[in-house]
Design a protein around this motif. Structure first.
Motif, PDB file in Angstrom:
ATOM      1  N   ILE A 182       0.848  -1.200   0.000  1.00 43.34           N
ATOM      2  CA  ILE A 182       0.000   0.000   0.000  1.00 43.34           C
ATOM      3  C   ILE A 182       0.881   1.247   0.000  1.00 43.34           C
ATOM      4  N   ASP A 183       0.512   2.227  -0.813  1.00 45.04           N
ATOM      5  CA  ASP A 183       1.217   3.502  -0.881  1.00 45.04           C
ATOM      6  C   ASP A 183       0.206   4.599  -0.554  1.00 45.04           C
ATOM      7  N   VAL A 184       0.372   5.232   0.604  1.00 40.19           N
ATOM      8  CA  VAL A 184      -0.581   6.248   1.061  1.00 40.19           C
ATOM      9  C   VAL A 184      -0.084   7.630   0.669  1.00 40.19           C
ATOM     10  N   GLY A 185      -0.880   8.344  -0.122  1.00 41.44           N
ATOM     11  CA  GLY A 185      -0.529   9.706  -0.524  1.00 41.44           C
ATOM     12  C   GLY A 185      -1.593  10.694  -0.088  1.00 41.44           C
ATOM     13  N   GLY A 186      -1.306  11.972  -0.289  1.00 40.06           N
ATOM     14  CA  GLY A 186      -2.242  13.010   0.118  1.00 40.06           C
ATOM     15  C   GLY A 186      -3.521  13.035  -0.682  1.00 40.06           C
ATOM     16  N   THR A 187      -3.482  12.547  -1.938  1.00 42.07           N
ATOM     17  CA  THR A 187      -4.684  12.557  -2.778  1.00 42.07           C
ATOM     18  C   THR A 187      -5.176  11.158  -3.137  1.00 42.07           C
ATOM     19  N   ALA A 188      -4.287  10.176  -3.136  1.00 43.30           N
ATOM     20  CA  ALA A 188      -4.686   8.815  -3.526  1.00 43.30           C
ATOM     21  C   ALA A 188      -3.969   7.778  -2.664  1.00 43.30           C
ATOM     22  N   ILE A 189      -4.658   6.649  -2.485  1.00 46.40           N
ATOM     23  CA  ILE A 189      -4.073   5.484  -1.819  1.00 46.40           C
ATOM     24  C   ILE A 189      -4.024   4.375  -2.854  1.00 46.40           C
ATOM     25  N   LYS A 190      -2.813   3.870  -3.121  1.00 47.17           N
ATOM     26  CA  LYS A 190      -2.635   2.821  -4.125  1.00 47.17           C
ATOM     27  C   LYS A 190      -2.367   1.496  -3.423  1.00 47.17           C
ATOM     28  N   LEU A 191      -2.947   0.427  -3.936  1.00 50.19           N
ATOM     29  CA  LEU A 191      -2.754  -0.892  -3.350  1.00 50.19           C
ATOM     30  C   LEU A 191      -2.445  -1.896  -4.446  1.00 50.19           C
ATOM     31  N   GLY A 192      -1.688  -2.935  -4.083  1.00 53.71           N
ATOM     32  CA  GLY A 192      -1.431  -4.045  -4.992  1.00 53.71           C
ATOM     33  C   GLY A 192      -1.369  -5.343  -4.213  1.00 53.71           C
ATOM     34  N   LEU A 203      -5.293  -1.433  -7.232  1.00 52.57           N
ATOM     35  CA  LEU A 203      -6.462  -0.596  -6.966  1.00 52.57           C
ATOM     36  C   LEU A 203      -5.973   0.783  -6.533  1.00 52.57           C
ATOM     37  N   ILE A 204      -6.675   1.816  -6.976  1.00 56.76           N
ATOM     38  CA  ILE A 204      -6.399   3.176  -6.505  1.00 56.76           C
ATOM     39  C   ILE A 204      -7.695   3.758  -5.962  1.00 56.76           C
ATOM     40  N   VAL A 205      -7.654   4.269  -4.729  1.00 59.68           N
ATOM     41  CA  VAL A 205      -8.828   4.909  -4.124  1.00 59.68           C
ATOM     42  C   VAL A 205      -8.437   6.313  -3.680  1.00 59.68           C
ATOM     43  N   ALA A 206      -9.425   7.196  -3.587  1.00 67.13           N
ATOM     44  CA  ALA A 206      -9.156   8.572  -3.163  1.00 67.13           C
ATOM     45  C   ALA A 206      -8.849   8.603  -1.665  1.00 67.13           C
ATOM     46  N   THR A 207      -7.872   9.414  -1.291  1.00 68.58           N
ATOM     47  CA  THR A 207      -7.596   9.634   0.126  1.00 68.58           C
ATOM     48  C   THR A 207      -8.721  10.484   0.700  1.00 68.58           C
ATOM     49  N   PRO A 266      -6.178  10.293  10.690  1.00 70.35           N
ATOM     50  CA  PRO A 266      -5.751   8.893  10.737  1.00 70.35           C
ATOM     51  C   PRO A 266      -6.914   7.897  10.721  1.00 70.35           C
ATOM     52  N   ALA A 267      -7.952   8.158  11.503  1.00 70.57           N
ATOM     53  CA  ALA A 267      -9.091   7.227  11.578  1.00 70.57           C
ATOM     54  C   ALA A 267      -9.772   7.094  10.222  1.00 70.57           C
ATOM     55  N   ALA A 268      -9.955   8.222   9.526  1.00 67.17           N
ATOM     56  CA  ALA A 268     -10.620   8.200   8.218  1.00 67.17           C
ATOM     57  C   ALA A 268      -9.778   7.454   7.185  1.00 67.17           C
ATOM     58  N   VAL A 269      -8.463   7.704   7.196  1.00 72.95           N
ATOM     59  CA  VAL A 269      -7.568   7.042   6.238  1.00 72.95           C
ATOM     60  C   VAL A 269      -7.527   5.537   6.489  1.00 72.95           C
ATOM     61  N   VAL A 270      -7.445   5.147   7.749  1.00 72.64           N
ATOM     62  CA  VAL A 270      -7.413   3.711   8.079  1.00 72.64           C
ATOM     63  C   VAL A 270      -8.712   3.030   7.642  1.00 72.64           C
ATOM     64  N   ALA A 271      -9.847   3.693   7.835  1.00 71.36           N
ATOM     65  CA  ALA A 271     -11.135   3.116   7.413  1.00 71.36           C
ATOM     66  C   ALA A 271     -11.154   2.870   5.908  1.00 71.36           C
ATOM     67  N   VAL A 272     -10.647   3.830   5.135  1.00 74.29           N
ATOM     68  CA  VAL A 272     -10.594   3.681   3.677  1.00 74.29           C
ATOM     69  C   VAL A 272      -9.615   2.560   3.302  1.00 74.29           C
ATOM     70  N   MET A 273      -8.483   2.496   3.995  1.00 73.06           N
ATOM     71  CA  MET A 273      -7.497   1.443   3.717  1.00 73.06           C
ATOM     72  C   MET A 273      -8.096   0.057   3.970  1.00 73.06           C
ATOM     73  N   LEU A 274      -8.802  -0.085   5.066  1.00 71.91           N
ATOM     74  CA  LEU A 274      -9.391  -1.394   5.394  1.00 71.91           C
ATOM     75  C   LEU A 274     -10.413  -1.815   4.345  1.00 71.91           C
TER      76      LEU A 274
END
Length: 296
Positions: free
Chosen positions: A7-17, A29-33, A39-47
């Motif tokens: 996972i690569d967490v950026g300010g505008t996008a979170i990329k996963l492989g 997969l790429i999702v919007a940050t 932190p709580a919001a980013v972790v929820a999106v990551m999960l």
């Protein structure tokens, strides 16, 4: 076969492989940050994204690159630049509790370096430097095939070394750091033009743009000279957006290194453009997870 998530967490996008241990990407997969980037919001999106990329729960470990230093154990995001409210976030613990999978985190530039070392331009070398020339200047050091992070986890901030002691003040507190001369922002400040525009002008044969890139190559070489003497890498891999103009600054860069560095410290040194682009971060994060999980 075991699989891993990078996972690569950026300010505008979170990329996963989702990867196999030999580096084959099975799904990305790429999702919007989320905004704000708490932190709580980013972790929820990551999960949610992890569940999407691994619906059958086939992965055994998770690696995460974050935009800022992690601690030496790869557990805590000390600060995440461009993510609001991130300070000493126990990201690995949070993800492990929610997913049940061992998790390790590292600085995003370090992950990009590990990615290039594993599957990209650095794959034929055991000792290399990655320099990322983007909004800022990041870096990574690979020694004996392993990411070098230092005793507190913050090593490899190659863009923050002193280039000109009387130069512009840097956000790091340093003055005249390499970043103040080699980043996209620095190019804009120095020329009042965008790096991509200068690249296009050079491509068209514009003499002023070509001269700029020659000087840029010299500056980059001077910044790298100390690193070459200290680390004697087999290769220097150059990534980031400015790398699009690699062909225009490479000749001057090589010539200046040859002038300043004794042959014994640069025997066989190769200077190469990065190969994985924006994919490097998730590749390196996956490699980091696999190394931690398998002990290899």
């Amino acid at each position: 076969m075991d699989q891993i998530v990078g996972i690569d967490v950026g300010g505008t996008a979170i990329k996963l492989g989702r990867f196999t241990p030999d580096g084959k990407c099975l799904q990305s997969l790429i999702v919007a940050t989320p905004q704000p980037t708490t932190p709580a919001a980013v972790v929820a999106v990551m999960l949610d994204a992890i569940a999407q990329i691994d619906p059958d729960n086939q992965t055994v470990a998770i690696g995460v690159g974050t935009p800022g230093p992690a601690d030496a154990t790869g557990r805590i995001a000390k600060i995440a630049i461009n993510l609001a409210g991130w300070r000493d976030v126990p990201l690995a613990d949070w993800l492990e509790i929610k997913t049940g999978k061992p998790t390790v985190i590292a600085n995003d530039a370090n992950c990009a370096g590990l990615g290039e070392a594993w599957l990209g331009a650095g794959r034929h070398f055991q000792n290399l430097i990655l320099l990322t020339l983007g909004t800022g200047v990041g870096g990574a050091i690979i020694l004996d095939g392993k990411l070098f992070v230092g005793h507190q986890g913050a090593a490899g901030e190659l863009g923050l070394i002193t280039f000109n002691p009387n130069g512009p003040i840097c956000n790091s507190g340093n003055q005249g750091s390499l970043e103040q001369y080699a980043s996209v922002n620095a190019i804009r400040r120095r020329t009042l033009r965008e790096a991509a525009e200068l690249g296009a002008l050079a491509q068209a044969g514009d003499a002023e743009a070509l001269t700029f890139w020659q000087q840029y190559g010299i500056d980059l070489a001077i910044g790298l000279t100390s690193l070459i003497y200290v680390l004697t890498p087999e290769a220097i891999v150059i990534g980031g957006g400015v790398c699009a103009s690699f062909e225009f600054f490479l000749p001057a860069m090589k010539a200046e290194i040859e002038k300043r560095v004794m042959p014994t410290s640069r025997t066989g040194l190769q200077i190469l453009p990065a190969e994985l682009g924006n994919f490097a971060g998730i590749v390196g994060a996956a490699k980091l997870a696999w190394q931690r999980y398998s002990g290899s």
